[in-house]
Design a protein around this motif. Structure first.
Motif, PDB file in Angstrom:
ATOM      1  N   ASP A 153      32.462 -50.386  25.814  1.00 61.69           N
ATOM      2  CA  ASP A 153      33.889 -50.564  26.075  1.00 61.69           C
ATOM      3  C   ASP A 153      34.085 -51.984  26.600  1.00 61.69           C
ATOM      4  O   ASP A 153      33.808 -52.277  27.766  1.00 61.69           O
TER       5      ASP A 153
ATOM      6  N   SER B  81      24.756 -39.331  27.114  1.00 57.66           N
ATOM      7  CA  SER B  81      25.749 -40.270  26.572  1.00 57.66           C
ATOM      8  C   SER B  81      26.282 -41.127  27.705  1.00 57.66           C
ATOM      9  O   SER B  81      26.360 -40.688  28.852  1.00 57.66           O
ATOM     10  N   GLU B  82      26.614 -42.356  27.354  1.00 55.81           N
ATOM     11  CA  GLU B  82      27.092 -43.286  28.379  1.00 55.81           C
ATOM     12  C   GLU B  82      27.980 -44.339  27.735  1.00 55.81           C
ATOM     13  O   GLU B  82      27.729 -44.779  26.610  1.00 55.81           O
ATOM     14  N   VAL B  83      29.029 -44.712  28.454  1.00 53.01           N
ATOM     15  CA  VAL B  83      29.895 -45.805  28.028  1.00 53.01           C
ATOM     16  C   VAL B  83      29.577 -47.014  28.907  1.00 53.01           C
ATOM     17  O   VAL B  83      29.656 -46.946  30.131  1.00 53.01           O
TER      18      VAL B  83
ATOM     19  N   LEU C 178      31.941 -40.596  20.952  1.00 53.28           N
ATOM     20  CA  LEU C 178      30.618 -40.414  21.548  1.00 53.28           C
ATOM     21  C   LEU C 178      30.295 -38.931  21.692  1.00 53.28           C
ATOM     22  O   LEU C 178      29.159 -38.492  21.451  1.00 53.28           O
ATOM     23  N   ALA C 179      31.285 -38.144  22.067  1.00 56.30           N
ATOM     24  CA  ALA C 179      31.080 -36.697  22.197  1.00 56.30           C
ATOM     25  C   ALA C 179      30.716 -36.077  20.849  1.00 56.30           C
ATOM     26  O   ALA C 179      29.872 -35.168  20.774  1.00 56.30           O
TER      27      ALA C 179
ATOM     28  N   GLN D 224      39.934 -46.307  25.041  1.00 54.88           N
ATOM     29  CA  GLN D 224      38.857 -45.667  25.777  1.00 54.88           C
ATOM     30  C   GLN D 224      38.722 -44.194  25.436  1.00 54.88           C
ATOM     31  O   GLN D 224      37.608 -43.666  25.344  1.00 54.88           O
TER      32      GLN D 224
ATOM     33  N   ARG E  92      35.271 -42.360  23.834  1.00 56.89           N
ATOM     34  CA  ARG E  92      34.585 -41.214  24.446  1.00 56.89           C
ATOM     35  C   ARG E  92      34.599 -40.001  23.518  1.00 56.89           C
ATOM     36  O   ARG E  92      33.623 -39.241  23.473  1.00 56.89           O
ATOM     37  N   ASP E  93      35.663 -39.820  22.765  1.00 57.87           N
ATOM     38  CA  ASP E  93      35.714 -38.713  21.800  1.00 57.87           C
ATOM     39  C   ASP E  93      34.681 -38.915  20.698  1.00 57.87           C
ATOM     40  O   ASP E  93      33.986 -37.972  20.295  1.00 57.87           O
TER      41      ASP E  93
ATOM     42  N   GLU F 208      30.601 -50.547  30.192  1.00 58.08           N
ATOM     43  CA  GLU F 208      31.854 -51.288  30.320  1.00 58.08           C
ATOM     44  C   GLU F 208      31.600 -52.714  30.791  1.00 58.08           C
ATOM     45  O   GLU F 208      30.712 -52.963  31.603  1.00 58.08           O
TER      46      GLU F 208
ATOM     47  N   THR G  45      27.782 -46.347  23.972  1.00 52.37           N
ATOM     48  CA  THR G  45      28.817 -47.100  23.267  1.00 52.37           C
ATOM     49  C   THR G  45      29.406 -48.117  24.232  1.00 52.37           C
ATOM     50  O   THR G  45      29.309 -47.959  25.456  1.00 52.37           O
TER      51      THR G  45
END
Length: 264
Positions: A173, A203-205, A186-187, A179, A183-184, A207, A171
């Motif tokens: 950012d 999973s990865e954010v 994505l979890a 933020q 992350r929630d 940025e 996802t």
């Protein structure tokens, strides 16, 4: 899973050859059918002959790999590929980048632009100067918390399980969102993948101040495939890319697949 019947939009330029290499790689992995098609405009006998010659070159490039070769008359290459894909029941249309694209990046031409906004089948676009690998190294799904992406999580988890590769949910950012919520969400998507298939998705954010910077913030493996769900604005069973996804596609260093809305 997409790739049971792949149709490649072939032309004699580099983008056409790169699309052919990508389509052949996909069918080698999935065991699916491969159709290579060249579209030519109506009322052009000379271009019809040229289309046949193009397919002869495609056959030489593929060598012994099994494929069907079709020329098809249409006023536009994108429209022709979409109609032909429906007629032969292909589930994935593969096209290349337009001439002059940056090395390793996707450049959208008129054919891919038409398909990315109107196709009934999934569309995959190869970056400029794409070189095939041994097969998919990882499936990465661009995730945003909305119904189309949640459905895509389950489908891509099933595809990753069948192909024996890792699934990554990513996802973005862009420093404009909450933020913690990103992350929630994505979890929850990771949990959905686990509950539907038993796959432990990565999973990865990503940025960055814009999409290109965010794409550069994460690692891309050889053989990586990036998957995007259609926009919520898409008509049922149609591909349609929103503004954010289009920017992502242009910044991607790997082939990108866009799923139609309601893909199953």
């Amino acid at each position: 899973m997409i790739g049971e019947h792949v149709i490649v939009g072939y032309s004699s330029d580099p983008g056409g050859r790169e699309a052919l290499a990508l389509g052949a790689t996909i069918t080698q992995v999935t065991g699916g059918e491969l159709t290579v098609a060249t579209i030519y405009p109506p009322g052009s006998p000379g271009l019809a002959v040229e289309a046949q010659a193009n397919l002869a070159h495609a056959a030489e490039e593929l060598g012994p790999a099994p494929a069907e070769y079709i020329t098809y008359e249409s006023r536009g290459a994108g429209r022709g590929l979409s109609v032909l894909a429906s007629r032969i029941r292909a589930d994935l249309i593969v096209v290349g980048s337009t001439d002059g694209g940056q090395h390793g990046r996707i450049a959208i031409g008129s054919t891919s632009n038409h398909l990315l906004h109107l196709s009934s089948e999934a569309v995959m676009v190869a970056p400029a100067q794409y070189a095939p690998s041994d097969g998919p190294g990882r499936l990465t799904l661009a995730y945003v918390h909305r119904p189309q992406c949640d459905a895509a999580v389950e489908r891509m988890a099933q595809a990753a399980l069948r192909l024996g590769v890792t699934l990554r949910l990513i996802t973005f950012d862009l420093r404009t969102e909450d933020q913690v919520k990103l992350r929630d969400d994505l979890a929850l998507a990771v949990r959905l993948a686990w509950e539907s298939t038993g796959i432990e998705a990565e999973s990865e954010v990503a940025e960055g101040h814009d999409v290109a910077a965010a794409m550069a913030d994460v690692e891309w493996l050889p053989g990586e495939l990036l998957v995007c769900a259609a926009s919520e604005d898409a008509q049922p069973h149609r591909v349609f890319l929103g503004e954010l996804a289009m920017k992502m596609l242009r910044a991607s260093p790997c082939p990108v697949t866009v799923l139609p809305r309601g893909f199953s």
